[in-house]
Structure formats: structure tokens, C-alpha cells
Design a protein around this motif. Structure first.
Motif, PDB file in Angstrom:
ATOM      1  N   PHE A   1     -23.813 -19.317 -14.313  1.00  0.00           N
ATOM      2  CA  PHE A   1     -24.571 -18.702 -15.425  1.00  0.00           C
ATOM      3  C   PHE A   1     -24.717 -19.815 -16.367  1.00  0.00           C
ATOM      4  O   PHE A   1     -25.907 -20.456 -16.880  1.00  0.00           O
ATOM      5  N   VAL A   2     -23.007 -20.407 -16.440  1.00  0.00           N
ATOM      6  CA  VAL A   2     -23.065 -21.418 -17.653  1.00  0.00           C
ATOM      7  C   VAL A   2     -24.130 -23.054 -17.546  1.00  0.00           C
ATOM      8  O   VAL A   2     -24.789 -23.836 -17.981  1.00  0.00           O
ATOM      9  N   LEU A   3     -24.175 -23.130 -16.530  1.00  0.00           N
ATOM     10  CA  LEU A   3     -24.708 -24.391 -15.596  1.00  0.00           C
ATOM     11  C   LEU A   3     -26.625 -23.698 -15.627  1.00  0.00           C
ATOM     12  O   LEU A   3     -27.520 -25.226 -15.896  1.00  0.00           O
ATOM     13  N   LEU A   4     -27.208 -22.767 -15.408  1.00  0.00           N
ATOM     14  CA  LEU A   4     -28.161 -22.323 -16.048  1.00  0.00           C
ATOM     15  C   LEU A   4     -28.423 -21.940 -17.185  1.00  0.00           C
ATOM     16  O   LEU A   4     -29.773 -23.032 -17.107  1.00  0.00           O
ATOM     17  N   MET A   5     -27.741 -22.275 -17.733  1.00  0.00           N
ATOM     18  CA  MET A   5     -27.908 -22.181 -19.271  1.00  0.00           C
ATOM     19  C   MET A   5     -28.133 -23.010 -19.705  1.00  0.00           C
ATOM     20  O   MET A   5     -28.379 -23.309 -20.831  1.00  0.00           O
ATOM     21  N   MET A   6     -27.801 -24.080 -19.505  1.00  0.00           N
ATOM     22  CA  MET A   6     -27.454 -25.258 -20.085  1.00  0.00           C
ATOM     23  C   MET A   6     -28.485 -26.348 -19.522  1.00  0.00           C
ATOM     24  O   MET A   6     -28.784 -27.325 -20.818  1.00  0.00           O
ATOM     25  N   ILE A   7     -29.428 -25.829 -19.122  1.00  0.00           N
ATOM     26  CA  ILE A   7     -31.445 -26.674 -18.781  1.00  0.00           C
ATOM     27  C   ILE A   7     -32.076 -26.214 -19.867  1.00  0.00           C
ATOM     28  O   ILE A   7     -32.786 -27.494 -20.551  1.00  0.00           O
ATOM     29  N   PRO A   8     -31.770 -25.369 -20.594  1.00  0.00           N
ATOM     30  CA  PRO A   8     -32.953 -24.605 -21.577  1.00  0.00           C
ATOM     31  C   PRO A   8     -32.337 -25.125 -22.601  1.00  0.00           C
ATOM     32  O   PRO A   8     -32.896 -25.658 -23.800  1.00  0.00           O
ATOM     33  N   ALA A   9     -30.659 -25.334 -22.748  1.00  0.00           N
ATOM     34  CA  ALA A   9     -30.244 -25.747 -24.087  1.00  0.00           C
ATOM     35  C   ALA A   9     -29.598 -26.651 -24.475  1.00  0.00           C
ATOM     36  O   ALA A   9     -30.475 -27.562 -25.643  1.00  0.00           O
ATOM     37  N   VAL A  10     -30.225 -27.379 -23.639  1.00  0.00           N
ATOM     38  CA  VAL A  10     -29.916 -29.356 -24.186  1.00  0.00           C
ATOM     39  C   VAL A  10     -31.471 -30.076 -23.434  1.00  0.00           C
ATOM     40  O   VAL A  10     -31.862 -31.154 -23.511  1.00  0.00           O
ATOM     41  N   GLU A  11     -32.373 -28.439 -22.991  1.00  0.00           N
ATOM     42  CA  GLU A  11     -34.024 -29.224 -22.391  1.00  0.00           C
ATOM     43  C   GLU A  11     -33.863 -30.376 -21.834  1.00  0.00           C
ATOM     44  O   GLU A  11     -34.679 -31.547 -21.912  1.00  0.00           O
ATOM     45  N   HIS A  12     -32.817 -30.750 -20.774  1.00  0.00           N
ATOM     46  CA  HIS A  12     -32.831 -31.143 -19.266  1.00  0.00           C
ATOM     47  C   HIS A  12     -33.513 -31.707 -18.814  1.00  0.00           C
ATOM     48  O   HIS A  12     -34.952 -30.208 -18.401  1.00  0.00           O
ATOM     49  N   PRO A  13     -34.545 -32.796 -18.503  1.00  0.00           N
ATOM     50  CA  PRO A  13     -33.257 -33.930 -18.747  1.00  0.00           C
ATOM     51  C   PRO A  13     -33.456 -34.771 -20.253  1.00  0.00           C
ATOM     52  O   PRO A  13     -33.524 -36.053 -19.663  1.00  0.00           O
ATOM     53  N   VAL A  14     -34.263 -34.226 -20.572  1.00  0.00           N
ATOM     54  CA  VAL A  14     -34.301 -35.514 -22.367  1.00  0.00           C
ATOM     55  C   VAL A  14     -33.089 -35.739 -23.101  1.00  0.00           C
ATOM     56  O   VAL A  14     -31.849 -34.914 -22.571  1.00  0.00           O
ATOM     57  N   TYR A  15     -32.959 -36.870 -23.056  1.00  0.00           N
ATOM     58  CA  TYR A  15     -31.412 -37.685 -23.142  1.00  0.00           C
ATOM     59  C   TYR A  15     -31.838 -37.727 -24.534  1.00  0.00           C
ATOM     60  O   TYR A  15     -32.128 -38.970 -25.551  1.00  0.00           O
ATOM     61  N   TRP A  16     -30.792 -37.011 -25.279  1.00  0.00           N
ATOM     62  CA  TRP A  16     -31.190 -37.177 -27.006  1.00  0.00           C
ATOM     63  C   TRP A  16     -29.491 -36.444 -27.478  1.00  0.00           C
ATOM     64  O   TRP A  16     -29.055 -36.195 -26.844  1.00  0.00           O
ATOM     65  N   ASN A  17     -29.748 -35.943 -28.366  1.00  0.00           N
ATOM     66  CA  ASN A  17     -28.147 -35.768 -29.610  1.00  0.00           C
ATOM     67  C   ASN A  17     -28.234 -34.796 -28.881  1.00  0.00           C
ATOM     68  O   ASN A  17     -26.847 -34.299 -28.615  1.00  0.00           O
ATOM     69  N   VAL A  18     -28.488 -33.360 -28.488  1.00  0.00           N
ATOM     70  CA  VAL A  18     -28.198 -31.804 -27.785  1.00  0.00           C
ATOM     71  C   VAL A  18     -27.051 -32.306 -27.194  1.00  0.00           C
ATOM     72  O   VAL A  18     -26.995 -31.285 -26.098  1.00  0.00           O
ATOM     73  N   SER A  19     -27.419 -33.330 -26.006  1.00  0.00           N
ATOM     74  CA  SER A  19     -27.326 -33.733 -24.536  1.00  0.00           C
ATOM     75  C   SER A  19     -25.542 -33.274 -24.484  1.00  0.00           C
ATOM     76  O   SER A  19     -25.231 -33.141 -23.449  1.00  0.00           O
ATOM     77  N   LEU A  20     -25.303 -34.113 -25.882  1.00  0.00           N
ATOM     78  CA  LEU A  20     -23.770 -33.562 -25.848  1.00  0.00           C
ATOM     79  C   LEU A  20     -23.088 -32.160 -25.774  1.00  0.00           C
ATOM     80  O   LEU A  20     -21.594 -32.197 -25.978  1.00  0.00           O
ATOM     81  N   LEU A  21     -24.008 -31.586 -26.171  1.00  0.00           N
ATOM     82  CA  LEU A  21     -23.003 -30.037 -26.665  1.00  0.00           C
ATOM     83  C   LEU A  21     -22.390 -29.238 -25.456  1.00  0.00           C
ATOM     84  O   LEU A  21     -21.181 -28.631 -26.345  1.00  0.00           O
ATOM     85  N   PRO A  22     -22.885 -29.198 -24.123  1.00  0.00           N
ATOM     86  CA  PRO A  22     -22.393 -28.239 -23.195  1.00  0.00           C
ATOM     87  C   PRO A  22     -20.764 -28.383 -23.689  1.00  0.00           C
ATOM     88  O   PRO A  22     -19.722 -27.527 -22.998  1.00  0.00           O
ATOM     89  N   LEU A  23     -19.651 -29.717 -23.687  1.00  0.00           N
ATOM     90  CA  LEU A  23     -18.127 -29.997 -23.174  1.00  0.00           C
ATOM     91  C   LEU A  23     -18.291 -29.176 -24.284  1.00  0.00           C
ATOM     92  O   LEU A  23     -16.687 -28.729 -24.969  1.00  0.00           O
ATOM     93  N   PRO A  24     -18.041 -29.851 -26.287  1.00  0.00           N
ATOM     94  CA  PRO A  24     -17.576 -29.621 -27.251  1.00  0.00           C
ATOM     95  C   PRO A  24     -17.758 -27.450 -27.369  1.00  0.00           C
ATOM     96  O   PRO A  24     -16.947 -27.187 -28.219  1.00  0.00           O
ATOM     97  N   GLN A  25     -19.823 -27.076 -27.224  1.00  0.00           N
ATOM     98  CA  GLN A  25     -19.112 -25.549 -27.005  1.00  0.00           C
ATOM     99  C   GLN A  25     -18.348 -25.062 -26.239  1.00  0.00           C
ATOM    100  O   GLN A  25     -17.147 -23.994 -26.455  1.00  0.00           O
ATOM    101  N   VAL A  26     -17.471 -25.635 -24.839  1.00  0.00           N
ATOM    102  CA  VAL A  26     -17.132 -24.971 -23.804  1.00  0.00           C
ATOM    103  C   VAL A  26     -15.934 -24.825 -24.374  1.00  0.00           C
ATOM    104  O   VAL A  26     -14.788 -23.865 -24.453  1.00  0.00           O
ATOM    105  N   ALA A  27     -15.790 -25.809 -24.683  1.00  0.00           N
ATOM    106  CA  ALA A  27     -14.148 -26.209 -25.190  1.00  0.00           C
ATOM    107  C   ALA A  27     -14.020 -25.704 -26.543  1.00  0.00           C
ATOM    108  O   ALA A  27     -13.307 -24.959 -26.927  1.00  0.00           O
ATOM    109  N   LEU A  28     -14.542 -24.888 -27.441  1.00  0.00           N
ATOM    110  CA  LEU A  28     -14.226 -24.623 -28.747  1.00  0.00           C
ATOM    111  C   LEU A  28     -14.416 -23.078 -27.662  1.00  0.00           C
ATOM    112  O   LEU A  28     -14.244 -22.115 -28.499  1.00  0.00           O
TER     113      LEU A  28
END
Length: 614
Positions: free
Chosen positions: A122-149
């Protein structure tokens, strides 16, 4: 359990990480050069040049607010270490995979193994719209700190130990640095600390202290500007009042919190993280009309994925079901989706990737960026003008000496001998770029630009083009090249009339010895420009049209009018010139490369499913 199954089970984290990385890599091996990527690299150039590093990140679409400075500092650090942008993209995918592993680890503490894989999927599928993959920009680093939170807060609720608040505060600060919308999570984080920690005030102090210290250290300017922007919108005072109400309400609910079961406390924790995000988005949309993009909902994705997994475990539990058969089902389906999307995303004229832009920057190094803003033509001219900004090898000083237009076309397939007068440059994925020069008939430098139903017009001059790049250093609004006069005209008229039309009246001066010229408006489906009118020169077919053939007699001059009726286009609002290309009669064969359509239309044309592909 058999020895073989035991060994597989012991490597489940590595399997999870590799599967997640492979899935994301299949969706986008190398991202396109997004304007935001160019903006971000421009922002770090001061650091790379040894000047003062910025104390804010890129400007946001939330009207005058800034992201934190962590992202440009990250990009700058990677560049100092010799990691190019495409390598940084792979590193961000590895961090995505690590985030999926953390979700899997959190889920398997509470769920059967099969449901842990479901949560990770579920999380893997949600990452695609969350970071608008495959664009490389500031939101690209969000998944890990969000999960850590989320993981830190669940551990805080499980153990009650305030030390987990330290990790939660650090993760929340990193999230806020990368995208300003994550500030909406901070009240929820503090509420959970007040409810779940054995020493609530110590937990709150740890969260607030580490969050405030890191944010102020990295992004003092961004915080000052953002607080001022929030105050100007009348949101600051209600927010402070809400925070003051939050503290006694949370302390009042502690007694009931302690009496409920641990599983229920964890479910409530996920709801407390997810539900306020929806409220903030609805309120934010009502205030600034900007909050319905998927990335603004990303703070709720991990809690929702875990809640969905718990629901699946509760209502579809089967004793015979084990994680091993679910593994190939979940990730096999994801890889099938990835393969299908990768095939369908292979367009005839794909957007230039990060390495493509670097290759073209080397080929166009004889031109200053200002030359390219005025002289670059072709279906991808707008993207290249934005993408080439950080790769310019010429000084930033204006240079308007170039007199020939530079035409760039992207072609799919293996390299072939280029047409006469064109140079072929190898790109990624067996594509090529064709670069050709031409003495233009159309002179944008002397264009007249009009906007509005009762047209308000400005006449462009060399000074307008010299101002097109602005001051790209010292942390100013340096993201995109634009003609300031055109940008101000469009925005001023738009505020007065709403949706408007914009037209460029461009002089036509036939070059010596030529009698015919073809003019075609490109990027027609992204920015619907058209040839509206041609004065004093014969044009076939009669405008309005997407492409026209111009015929002129010796000494004849005229004017062509290019118009767009949708000022919502980013290129129009920024003041960029229309995207078009000129070709001579002996270059008719090059026309087949000018058709840039979305992949569904391309696929239908390839398969013969529709007849009108002209």
C-alpha cells in the motif's frame, strides 16, 4: 518451518527493499528534467560557488511561502561528492525502498506476515502520487522521514518513553523542511505526545526543541517569511488559539486514553495523524485553491496504509494464509503494473531526461542562456529553456549577438544519418537529438505582445530580453527565465478579466534568396497556441491553423499573429515566448518529428485505431 522457508523468512527485509526499488526503478529509470529540478539546482549554485548558502528552499505555490533549505543543501552536498542528478535520483529510490522496509517492520509487529506485505505494498503504491514519481525534486526525499515519524509515534504510544519523542521531532522537522505542508502534522504529533508519553511535558519539549532548533538552523529566513505570510492571511491567530486549546484537551483525554487497549491506542494514533490532514486540505483549498494535489495528502498516506492493513487483517484473516504465497502475488502484480506503465509511457517524443539535458548543454555551450531564451525553437523548447538554466557554461551577462535560431528535435529509435544541415546527438534510451540552425523569418526580438479582451499591449525591446534572466544568484526569485514585461502584463490583465487571450504579433522579414518558409506551432496539446493571422504575406492554409506555409516576394515583409486563449498555462504566465519552429522547403521530411502527442493518441496512431493522425 522448513530450513529453506526459514532462510527466506530471515531475508524478508532485503527482499522487501529490492522489490520496492525494482518497482520504482521500472516506473522511471531516469526522470525527466522538471522545471522544479532546474530551479533547485540554480538555488544551490551559490553554495557550490563558495558564497553564502541559502537560508530557505524553493518558493512554493502557496503564494509567497518557501520550503526549507534542507533540500538545496542536500543537492549541493551530493554535487560536491560528485553525484550527478541522475545518480541522486537512484539514491532517492533507495531511500524510498528503505521507507517501505520500515513500514513492513512496523506492520509485522501487529499483523500476520501476509498483512505486513500488504501494508508495504500500500505504501509503495501511495509513494508514486505522493512524490509525483519519477520527478526528482524536494518531495522526493519525503517518504523515509514520514515513515520514521509514524514509526516513532507508534513506539512512543507502545512504550510511553519520551526518548521516542526525540526521533519524532527530528523526523517531523525533516518533513517540514522538505515540504511546507507537513507543518499541518505538528499539532497531531504534539497531541499524541501529550496522550501517549509517560512524561508528556518532557516529550513535548523534546519534539518542540529538536524541531525548532533544526528548522531555525537551516531555514531561519523561510520561517520568518512563512509566519508573515500566514499572519497576512489571518490564519496565525486562529492557529495559536487552536494550539492552546489542544493542550488542555489532550491532557483531559489522557485518563481515558490510559484505560483503552494498546491496539486501540495505536489505531487512534493513526487516525489522529490522518484525519487532520484532510481538514487542513479542505480549509487550505478554500483559502488558496492549492491543496488538492496528491502530494498535499501525502502526510496521511502511511497512517492510512497501516489502517487499511489492520482492517484487512481484521476482516479477511485466514489461518491458512501465510506471507510466502502473498509475496509473489503482491509484488508480481506491482511489477506487471510497472512494466505496463513503462511500455505505455514510451512516447514518440519523450521529455528530455536529466542526462539528455546535460548532453544538450554541452552541444549548445557556445550559446548563452539568454541566446537560448530568445532563439531556441522546437517541440521541447520550453522545457529545454527551463532545464538548461543550471547547465549554462557561458557567463550570466546578457548576450544578444546570436542571429540564427537554434532548432532542437528529439527523435526516438537508433541514430540515423541526420538531414543536411543538422547535427545528431546521442541521448539516453537509444534516442537522438537533432540540432539545426536557420536564418529566421520571424523576429521575436521585435514582437508586440497583447493580452485581454480590450487588448493591452507592450512592444518588446532589447532591454526586455536583457531582463529575461533577472538576477539568478543571491537567493532571489531566480527559478525561471521570463520576460518581466510580458509576465506582468499577463498577470495584471488576468486579475482584471479572469481567463484571457494572449497574442504575439511577430514581424516577418524574409531572408535573402528564400521565397518559402513553413511555420508550425509546437507543444499544441500542452499550450494551445495557434497561428491566428498572417498580414501582408501569403499563407497556406488560411489561418487560424497550427501550421502554415508562408510565400513571399523579394523585399516583401509582413506580420504573423500567434495566439493562445488559456492564460492558465505556466509558460504563458511566466512570460515565455510561444513554442514554434521554422523549416525550409527542403526540410519537409523533418515534419514527422514535430508531432508531440500524449501516449494514448500516439498508441492509437501506431496501431491504426484512429484514422486522423495528422
Amino acid at each position: 518451518m522448513s530450513p529453506m522457508l526459514g532462510r527466506v523468512h530471515s531475508y524478508r527485509y532485503a527482499i522487501c527493499a529490492l522489490a520496492a526499488f525494482a518497482f520504482l526503478f521500472a516506473l522511471g529509470r531516469e526522470p525527466p528534467m522538471h522545471p522544479a529540478t532546474s530551479r533547485d539546482v540554480l538555488l544551490v549554485q551559490d553554495c557550490l560557488a563558495g558564497l553564502e548558502c541559502p537560508t530557505h528552499g524553493p518558493i512554493t505555490s502557496l503564494r509567497g511561502m518557501f520550503h526549507g533549505a534542507l533540500w538545496p543543501r542536500w543537492v549541493g552536498l551530493c554535487l560536491r561528492l560528485g553525484l550527478e542528478l541522475q545518480t541522486q535520483h537512484l539514491l532517492s529510490l533507495a531511500l524510498h525502498a528503505a521507507a517501505v522496509v520500515v513500514v513492513f517492520r512496523v506492520a509485522e509487529q501487529e499483523l500476520p506476515p501476509a498483512r505486513s506485505w500488504l501494508a508495504a505494498s500500500f505504501v509503495l503504491l501511495m509513494m508514486i502520487p505522493a512524490v509525483e514519481h519519477p520527478v526528482y525534486w524536494n518531495v522526493s526525499l519525503l517518504p523515509l522521514p514520514q515513515v520514521a515519524l509514524v514509526a516513532a509515534l507508534l513506539q512512543l504510544v507502545r512504550s510511553g518513553q519520551a526518548r521516542w519523542a526525540l526521533g519524532a521531532g527530528l523526523a517531523a522537522a525533516i518533513c517540514d523542511e522538505l515540504h511546507v505542508s507537513y507543518v499541518a502534522l505538528l499539532p497531531s504529533v504534539l497531541a499524541i505526545a501529550l496522550l501517549g508519553a509517560k512524561r508528556p511535558w518532557l516529550a513535548v519539549l523534546l519534539i518542540a526543541g529538536v524541531h525548532g532548533a533544526l528548522s531555525w538552523m537551516l531555514s531561519a529566513h523561510a520561517w520568518r517569511v512563512n509566519i508573515s505570510a500566514v499572519h497576512a492571511r489571518g490564519i496565525l491567530v486562529p492557529g495559536v488559539i487552536g494550539a492552546l486549546i489542544l493542550v488542555p484537551a489532550s491532557l483531559y483525554l489522557r485518563a481515558g486514553w490510559d484505560r483503552i487497549a494498546l491496539v486501540q491506542r495505536k489505531l487512534l494514533t493513526l487516525l489522529v495523524l490522518a484525519v487532520p490532514v484532510a481538514l487542513v486540505n479542505v480549509v487550505g483549498y478554500a483559502l488558496v485553491y492549492q491543496s488538492f494535489a496528491p502530494r498535499y495528502w501525502a502526510p496521511a498516506f502511511v497512517p492510512l496504509a497501516l489502517l487499511a492493513s489492520w482492517a484487512a487483517a481484521r476482516f479477511t484473516a485466514r489461518p491458512a494464509l501465510r506471507w510466502l504465497p502473498v509475496l509473489p502475488v503482491c509484488f508480481g502484480a506491482l511489477h506487471a503494473i510497472a512494466g505496463s506503465v513503462a511500455w505505455l509511457r514510451s512516447p514518440i517524443l519523450p521529455r528530455p531526461s536529466l542526462s539528455d539535458v546535460a548532453s544538450l548543454a554541452g552541444a549548445l555551450s557556445d550559446h548563452s542562456h539568454l541566446d537560448l531564451v530568445r532563439r531556441l525553437r522546437g517541440p521541447v523548447s520550453e522545457r529545454l529553456i527551463l532545464g538548461l538554466a543550471p547547465f549554462s557554461h557561458r557567463p550570466l551577462a546578457p548576450s544578444l549577438q546570436a542571429s540564427r535560431d537554434v532548432r532542437v528535435l528529439l527523435a526516438a529509435g537508433p541514430a540515423r544519418p541526420p538531414p543536411p544541415g543538422w547535427t545528431s546527438i546521442d541521448l539516453s534510451d537509444r534516442r537522438v537529438a537533432l540540432v539545426g540552425m536557420i536564418d529566421p523569418w520571424l523576429d521575436l526580438g521585435r514582437a508586440r505582445v497583447c493580452a485581454g479582451p480590450d487588448p493591452e499591449c507592450i512592444q518588446l525591446s532589447p532591454a526586455d530580453w536583457e531582463a529575461a534572466l533577472g538576477d539568478r544568484r543571491r537567493h532571489r526569485d531566480l527559478a525561471y527565465p521570463a520576460l518581466p514585461g510580458v509576465r506582468e502584463l499577463v498577470q495584471r490583465v488576468a486579475r482584471r478579466h479572469g481567463r484571457i487571450s494572449v497574442r504575439w504579433e511577430v514581424p516577418i522579414t524574409p531572408t535573402e534568396g528564400t521565397r518559402e518558409r513553413f511555420v508550425e506551432v509546437t507543444e499544441i496539446l500542452q499550450t494551445p497556441w495557434r497561428v491566428e493571422r498572417v498580414d501582408d504575406i501569403d499563407a497556406f492554409p488560411a489561418p487560424p491553423a497550427r501550421r502554415v506555409q508562408l510565400r513571399a516576394r523579394a523585399g516583401q515583409a509582413g506580420r504573423i499573429v500567434l495566439e493562445v486563449s488559456d492564460q492558465d498555462s505556466e509558460s504563458v504566465k511566466r512570460g515565455l515566448p510561444p513554442a514554434f519552429i521554422e523549416t525550409s522547403p527542403d526540410e519537409l521530411g523533418i515534419r514527422s518529428l514535430l508531432d508531440e502527442r500524449p501516449w494514448p493518441i500516439q498508441l492509437a496512431c501506431r496501431r491504426g485505431w484512429i484514422s486522423d493522425c495528422n
